[in-house]
Design an enzyme around this catalytic site. Structure first.
Site, PDB file in Angstrom:
ATOM      1  N   ILE A   1      40.657  35.952  32.868  1.00  0.00           N
ATOM      2  CA  ILE A   1      40.497  34.815  33.765  1.00  0.00           C
ATOM      3  C   ILE A   1      39.136  34.852  34.445  1.00  0.00           C
ATOM      4  CG2 ILE A   1      41.383  33.701  35.845  1.00  0.00           C
ATOM      5  CD1 ILE A   1      44.176  34.763  35.027  1.00  0.00           C
ATOM      6  N   GLY A   2      38.683  36.043  34.830  1.00  0.00           N
ATOM      7  CA  GLY A   2      37.392  36.159  35.499  1.00  0.00           C
ATOM      8  C   GLY A   2      36.249  35.623  34.661  1.00  0.00           C
TER       9      GLY A   2
ATOM     10  N   TYR B   1      52.613  46.904  40.818  1.00  0.00           N
ATOM     11  CA  TYR B   1      51.613  45.862  40.554  1.00  0.00           C
ATOM     12  C   TYR B   1      51.842  44.660  41.463  1.00  0.00           C
ATOM     13  CZ  TYR B   1      49.177  42.010  38.335  1.00  0.00           C
ATOM     14  OH  TYR B   1      48.380  40.914  38.122  1.00  0.00           O
TER      15      TYR B   1
END
Length: 328
Positions: free
Chosen positions: A44-45, A193
């Site tokens: 995504i980055g 997480y």
């Protein structure tokens, strides 16, 4: 974060009636601005960086791996004519290195940082960073918390600096254990997480409260990308090159989730849209899982200011720094 409350609709676009609705494919220009995307070399980055580069801004990829960052920068340049993109070494697992990473930006101001980088481990054993912190909590939350401290002077120097923190749908069903933030007593990878991403989101909201109390112009905005699958993501070889079979197998999931290019839209809007305010949460329109970015309500445990303040204090103690922005 499912919600179908029609009362949210007026918040979807700018409060200025003369402003056209937000279009993810027609982004406003941002020439002269500088944006840092942590983990901008992949996933995504990468798509956050690619989309921001198309606005004319200088985009800096923060990455542990110089070769991967070079490949990502080359991919962006191949798709965005005259892209201004470069990289800095950024290792969120190494807290002592973050001051040098901020200095490597070589700029007198930073218009936005997108706290996107993260790790997720699906199986035991419990892992630790070199600093001795549980790896997911240490990288996803503590690393970004400490990085924000070192970036604070640069963000404050921008006319409207922004800290955009990327959460996760996984955080919505979790609760922090303030007595076991690093899962040393009971380690379950999925839960750890989710809690690390919840910690990031609570940090973003708490930072906003502190900025507002101090009358600071920096905005702290929280986003989450919804559900994002590689198989629904457009190819970007050599970074991402799904086979035809992989893409076909992923098509049915497109009813509920999306690819990583679309998953980047919420963060990109949080960086660029002048109507976005600090303390807001932006996420995909359809059940918080897919679609264009929409303003979502901040409620329940995400709005728990007491827990967020206690997390802030614990994070300060664990890292030895805190994002101050002149807040003291």
């Amino acid at each position: 974060m499912p919600s179908t409350d029609s009362s949210e609709a007026p918040n979807e676009a700018s409060t200025d009636a003369s402003t056209a609705p937000w279009d993810v494919h027609r982004l406003p220009r941002a020439d002269g601005k500088t944006f840092l995307v942590t983990g901008g070399n992949a996933g995504i980055g990468y798509f956050v960086a690619e989309q921001l580069a198309a606005t004319g801004a200088t985009v800096v990829l923060g990455s542990r791996d110089a070769d991967k960052a070079d490949a990502a920068a080359a991919s962006i340049r191949s798709r965005v004519p005259d892209a201004r993109v470069r990289q800095i070494r950024l290792d969120l697992a190494d807290l002592a290195s973050l001051k040098a990473s901020a200095e490597a930006l070589r700029t007198d101001r930073l218009d936005a940082v997108v706290h996107n980088a993260g790790v997720k481990f699906d199986q035991p054993p419990r892992r630790e960073t070199g600093d001795g912190h549980e790896a997911m909590f240490g990288i996803n939350h503590l690393g970004h918390f400490a990085l924000t401290h070192w970036l604070a002077p640069l963000l404050a120097a921008a006319p409207e600096g922004r800290v955009v923190t990327t959460g996760s749908f996984a955080a919505t069903s979790e609760r922090l254990d303030l007595d076991d933030l690093e899962s040393s007593q009971d380690y379950r990878p999925d839960r750890t997480y989710g809690r690390s991403k919840l910690a990031q989101m609570l940090f973003g909201f708490e930072l906003d409260r502190r900025l507002r109390a101090a009358g600071n112009t920096v905005r702290s905005v929280v986003t989450h990308p919804g559900g994002a699958l590689d198989s629904l993501t457009p190819p970007r070889p050599p970074l991402h090159a799904p086979t035809t079979g992989e893409r076909l197998r992923g098509l049915p999931a497109g009813i509920l989730v999306q690819g990583k290019e679309a998953a980047a839209w919420s963060a990109v809007r949080a960086v660029l849209d002048p109507s976005v305010s600090g303390g807001q949460l932006w996420a995909p329109r359809i059940f918080g899982l897919r679609g264009t970015p929409r303003l979502r309500p901040v409620r329940g445990h995400l709005a728990d200011a007491e827990v967020a303040a206690r997390l802030w204090s614990a994070s300060r103690d664990l890292t030895g720094v805190e994002p101050e922005f002149g807040l003291g």
